[in-house]
Design a protein around this motif. Structure first.
Motif, PDB file in Angstrom:
ATOM      1  N   LEU A 149       0.813  -1.221   0.000  1.00 10.54           N
ATOM      2  CA  LEU A 149       0.000   0.000   0.000  1.00 10.54           C
ATOM      3  C   LEU A 149       0.843   1.265   0.000  1.00 10.54           C
ATOM      4  O   LEU A 149       0.319   2.360  -0.261  1.00 10.54           O
ATOM      5  CB  LEU A 149      -0.925   0.011   1.229  1.00 10.54           C
ATOM      6  N   ILE A 150       2.138   1.145   0.288  1.00  9.70           N
ATOM      7  CA  ILE A 150       2.991   2.331   0.430  1.00  9.70           C
ATOM      8  C   ILE A 150       2.998   3.200  -0.830  1.00  9.70           C
ATOM      9  O   ILE A 150       2.805   4.423  -0.738  1.00  9.70           O
ATOM     10  CB  ILE A 150       4.421   1.925   0.839  1.00  9.70           C
ATOM     11  N   PRO A 151       3.220   2.639  -2.041  1.00  7.78           N
ATOM     12  CA  PRO A 151       3.214   3.510  -3.229  1.00  7.78           C
ATOM     13  C   PRO A 151       1.883   4.228  -3.435  1.00  7.78           C
ATOM     14  O   PRO A 151       1.864   5.415  -3.803  1.00  7.78           O
ATOM     15  CB  PRO A 151       3.501   2.530  -4.377  1.00  7.78           C
ATOM     16  N   THR A 152       0.781   3.521  -3.205  1.00  8.24           N
ATOM     17  CA  THR A 152      -0.545   4.124  -3.393  1.00  8.24           C
ATOM     18  C   THR A 152      -0.792   5.231  -2.384  1.00  8.24           C
ATOM     19  O   THR A 152      -1.297   6.316  -2.733  1.00  8.24           O
ATOM     20  CB  THR A 152      -1.633   3.045  -3.283  1.00  8.24           C
ATOM     21  N   LEU A 153      -0.440   4.993  -1.115  1.00 10.48           N
ATOM     22  CA  LEU A 153      -0.620   6.015  -0.083  1.00 10.48           C
ATOM     23  C   LEU A 153       0.289   7.224  -0.342  1.00 10.48           C
ATOM     24  O   LEU A 153      -0.127   8.369  -0.139  1.00 10.48           O
ATOM     25  CB  LEU A 153      -0.333   5.426   1.300  1.00 10.48           C
ATOM     26  N   ALA A 154       1.512   6.959  -0.809  1.00 10.74           N
ATOM     27  CA  ALA A 154       2.433   8.052  -1.107  1.00 10.74           C
ATOM     28  C   ALA A 154       1.891   8.909  -2.248  1.00 10.74           C
ATOM     29  O   ALA A 154       1.909  10.157  -2.182  1.00 10.74           O
ATOM     30  CB  ALA A 154       3.804   7.490  -1.463  1.00 10.74           C
ATOM     31  N   TYR A 155       1.393   8.249  -3.295  1.00  7.51           N
ATOM     32  CA  TYR A 155       0.824   8.991  -4.423  1.00  7.51           C
ATOM     33  C   TYR A 155      -0.399   9.786  -3.969  1.00  7.51           C
ATOM     34  O   TYR A 155      -0.543  10.969  -4.326  1.00  7.51           O
ATOM     35  CB  TYR A 155       0.434   8.038  -5.551  1.00  7.51           C
ATOM     36  N   ALA A 156      -1.286   9.154  -3.201  1.00  6.68           N
ATOM     37  CA  ALA A 156      -2.509   9.830  -2.755  1.00  6.68           C
ATOM     38  C   ALA A 156      -2.177  11.053  -1.903  1.00  6.68           C
ATOM     39  O   ALA A 156      -2.812  12.109  -2.042  1.00  6.68           O
ATOM     40  CB  ALA A 156      -3.387   8.860  -1.973  1.00  6.68           C
ATOM     41  N   THR A 157      -1.192  10.919  -1.026  1.00  5.26           N
ATOM     42  CA  THR A 157      -0.801  12.037  -0.168  1.00  5.26           C
ATOM     43  C   THR A 157      -0.345  13.231  -0.997  1.00  5.26           C
ATOM     44  O   THR A 157      -0.777  14.370  -0.782  1.00  5.26           O
ATOM     45  CB  THR A 157       0.330  11.613   0.788  1.00  5.26           C
ATOM     46  N   VAL A 158       0.522  12.967  -1.971  1.00  4.24           N
ATOM     47  CA  VAL A 158       1.032  14.050  -2.827  1.00  4.24           C
ATOM     48  C   VAL A 158      -0.078  14.625  -3.696  1.00  4.24           C
ATOM     49  O   VAL A 158      -0.224  15.850  -3.817  1.00  4.24           O
ATOM     50  CB  VAL A 158       2.191  13.529  -3.704  1.00  4.24           C
ATOM     51  N   THR A 187     -14.935   9.606   0.906  1.00  2.00           N
ATOM     52  CA  THR A 187     -15.497   8.338   0.437  1.00  2.00           C
ATOM     53  C   THR A 187     -14.644   7.736  -0.672  1.00  2.00           C
ATOM     54  O   THR A 187     -14.348   6.536  -0.654  1.00  2.00           O
ATOM     55  CB  THR A 187     -16.935   8.543  -0.070  1.00  2.00           C
ATOM     56  N   TRP A 188     -14.245   8.552  -1.629  1.00  2.00           N
ATOM     57  CA  TRP A 188     -13.379   8.071  -2.706  1.00  2.00           C
ATOM     58  C   TRP A 188     -12.082   7.507  -2.153  1.00  2.00           C
ATOM     59  O   TRP A 188     -11.620   6.437  -2.570  1.00  2.00           O
ATOM     60  CB  TRP A 188     -13.081   9.196  -3.696  1.00  2.00           C
ATOM     61  N   PHE A 189     -11.492   8.229  -1.216  1.00  2.00           N
ATOM     62  CA  PHE A 189     -10.223   7.786  -0.633  1.00  2.00           C
ATOM     63  C   PHE A 189     -10.383   6.443   0.063  1.00  2.00           C
ATOM     64  O   PHE A 189      -9.574   5.521  -0.136  1.00  2.00           O
ATOM     65  CB  PHE A 189      -9.708   8.834   0.359  1.00  2.00           C
ATOM     66  N   VAL A 190     -11.414   6.313   0.875  1.00  2.00           N
ATOM     67  CA  VAL A 190     -11.641   5.065   1.621  1.00  2.00           C
ATOM     68  C   VAL A 190     -11.914   3.908   0.669  1.00  2.00           C
ATOM     69  O   VAL A 190     -11.374   2.804   0.835  1.00  2.00           O
ATOM     70  CB  VAL A 190     -12.807   5.236   2.626  1.00  2.00           C
ATOM     71  N   VAL A 191     -12.745   4.143  -0.323  1.00  2.00           N
ATOM     72  CA  VAL A 191     -13.092   3.079  -1.278  1.00  2.00           C
ATOM     73  C   VAL A 191     -11.853   2.617  -2.045  1.00  2.00           C
ATOM     74  O   VAL A 191     -11.616   1.406  -2.190  1.00  2.00           O
ATOM     75  CB  VAL A 191     -14.177   3.570  -2.263  1.00  2.00           C
ATOM     76  N   LEU A 192     -11.056   3.560  -2.525  1.00  2.00           N
ATOM     77  CA  LEU A 192      -9.870   3.195  -3.291  1.00  2.00           C
ATOM     78  C   LEU A 192      -8.828   2.501  -2.425  1.00  2.00           C
ATOM     79  O   LEU A 192      -8.175   1.548  -2.859  1.00  2.00           O
ATOM     80  CB  LEU A 192      -9.270   4.432  -3.956  1.00  2.00           C
ATOM     81  N   LEU A 193      -8.673   2.952  -1.184  1.00  2.00           N
ATOM     82  CA  LEU A 193      -7.719   2.299  -0.279  1.00  2.00           C
ATOM     83  C   LEU A 193      -8.181   0.885   0.063  1.00  2.00           C
ATOM     84  O   LEU A 193      -7.366  -0.051   0.091  1.00  2.00           O
ATOM     85  CB  LEU A 193      -7.553   3.123   0.996  1.00  2.00           C
ATOM     86  N   ALA A 194      -9.490   0.728   0.305  1.00  2.00           N
ATOM     87  CA  ALA A 194     -10.036  -0.606   0.593  1.00  2.00           C
ATOM     88  C   ALA A 194      -9.856  -1.521  -0.612  1.00  2.00           C
ATOM     89  O   ALA A 194      -9.522  -2.708  -0.465  1.00  2.00           O
ATOM     90  CB  ALA A 194     -11.508  -0.500   0.966  1.00  2.00           C
ATOM     91  N   ALA A 195     -10.058  -0.982  -1.810  1.00  2.00           N
ATOM     92  CA  ALA A 195      -9.868  -1.772  -3.027  1.00  2.00           C
ATOM     93  C   ALA A 195      -8.403  -2.187  -3.178  1.00  2.00           C
ATOM     94  O   ALA A 195      -8.103  -3.322  -3.563  1.00  2.00           O
ATOM     95  CB  ALA A 195     -10.326  -0.980  -4.241  1.00  2.00           C
ATOM     96  N   ALA A 196      -7.478  -1.268  -2.865  1.00  2.00           N
ATOM     97  CA  ALA A 196      -6.050  -1.580  -2.953  1.00  2.00           C
ATOM     98  C   ALA A 196      -5.680  -2.703  -1.993  1.00  2.00           C
ATOM     99  O   ALA A 196      -4.916  -3.614  -2.342  1.00  2.00           O
ATOM    100  CB  ALA A 196      -5.227  -0.332  -2.654  1.00  2.00           C
ATOM    101  N   MET A 197      -6.236  -2.666  -0.789  1.00  2.00           N
ATOM    102  CA  MET A 197      -5.953  -3.730   0.180  1.00  2.00           C
ATOM    103  C   MET A 197      -6.568  -5.051  -0.268  1.00  2.00           C
ATOM    104  O   MET A 197      -5.938  -6.120  -0.145  1.00  2.00           O
ATOM    105  CB  MET A 197      -6.476  -3.340   1.566  1.00  2.00           C
ATOM    106  N   ALA A 198      -7.782  -5.006  -0.810  1.00  2.00           N
ATOM    107  CA  ALA A 198      -8.431  -6.232  -1.295  1.00  2.00           C
ATOM    108  C   ALA A 198      -7.624  -6.846  -2.437  1.00  2.00           C
ATOM    109  O   ALA A 198      -7.474  -8.078  -2.524  1.00  2.00           O
ATOM    110  CB  ALA A 198      -9.858  -5.924  -1.750  1.00  2.00           C
ATOM    111  N   ILE A 199      -7.098  -6.013  -3.314  1.00  2.00           N
ATOM    112  CA  ILE A 199      -6.267  -6.490  -4.423  1.00  2.00           C
ATOM    113  C   ILE A 199      -5.007  -7.157  -3.878  1.00  2.00           C
ATOM    114  O   ILE A 199      -4.604  -8.232  -4.346  1.00  2.00           O
ATOM    115  CB  ILE A 199      -5.920  -5.329  -5.361  1.00  2.00           C
ATOM    116  N   ALA A 200      -4.367  -6.520  -2.896  1.00  2.00           N
ATOM    117  CA  ALA A 200      -3.149  -7.083  -2.305  1.00  2.00           C
ATOM    118  C   ALA A 200      -3.425  -8.442  -1.671  1.00  2.00           C
ATOM    119  O   ALA A 200      -2.649  -9.388  -1.838  1.00  2.00           O
ATOM    120  CB  ALA A 200      -2.582  -6.110  -1.271  1.00  2.00           C
TER     121      ALA A 200
END
Length: 214
Positions: A149-158, A187-200
């Motif tokens: 999740l680190i790359p996704t969280l880093a991108y989202a933060t920036v 909501t978008w942030f939570v949904v996308l983060l949850a999707a990223a974790m589900a994919i992982a």
């Protein structure tokens, strides 16, 4: 490990490198360094780097050490996110706006590579060929899910910070914080983060199933 799997893994990674270099070159020629505002290009650049690392490991050692395996897993996660966001979010949005979504997302400016072939080759090489070539035949552990999740969280933060400061406009509709209420942004942030974790989790489960068959 079989000689055939080694050959296929080498060929898939070599093909991935060639396609990604071409696609990144095309996009850089169009938008310059600004291409890295796009999560798609960041994930494909990561996939390019991990394919190079994998190729070097296979050629020099004949196997894939745990750090390289983990790096490829992270690339698979980000590439899968790219693929699913394009298919499930961006293409429908363009179609709903009366634009040729499928054509724009998959047939222009190297997007067939960055949106389709890159993700498919990254996951296929890792899941179908490289799993059996790893030095350690045990799963990296649940901690690797959070590493992915680190790359996704880093991108989202920036991206969110740059949109809030009006340094960027998007580049994706769900990042435009000034065009939507706060609850929708969250909501978008939570949904996308949850999707990223589900994919992982899903990719790690699939890897475990493949390893049992090897």
């Amino acid at each position: 490990m079989s000689h055939g799997q080694m050959v296929v893994a080498l060929l898939l990674n070599a093909l991935l490198i060639a396609l990604e270099v071409w696609a990144v070159k095309v996009r850089y020629g169009e938008v310059g360094i600004g291409m890295f505002r796009f999560y798609t290009l960041c994930s494909n650049a990561l996939a390019l780097c991990t394919a190079m690392v994998t190729l070097v490991c296979l050629l020099s050692m004949g196997s894939i050490p745990l750090p390289a395996r983990l790096l490829k897993y992270v690339a698979c996660c980000t590439q899968t996110i790219t693929f699913l966001v394009v298919i499930c979010v961006l293409t429908p949005m363009l179609n709903a706006a009366g634009q040729p979504g499928w054509h724009l997302m998959f047939m222009t400016s190297g997007r067939m590579v960055t949106h389709l072939l890159g993700p498919l080759l990254t996951v296929a090489s890792w899941l179908l060929c490289e799993t059996s070539l790893c030095e350690a035949q045990t799963m990296p552990g649940s901690w690797s899910i959070f590493v992915s999740l680190i790359p996704t969280l880093a991108y989202a933060t920036v991206a969110y910070a740059c949109n809030y400061l009006r340094l960027w406009d998007g580049p994706y509709p769900f990042l435009r914080v000034w065009n939507m209420p706060l609850w929708k942004t969250v909501t978008w942030f939570v949904v996308l983060l949850a999707a990223a974790m589900a994919i992982a989790v899903g990719l790690q489960f699939a890897e475990g199933q493949v390893m049992q068959l090897c």
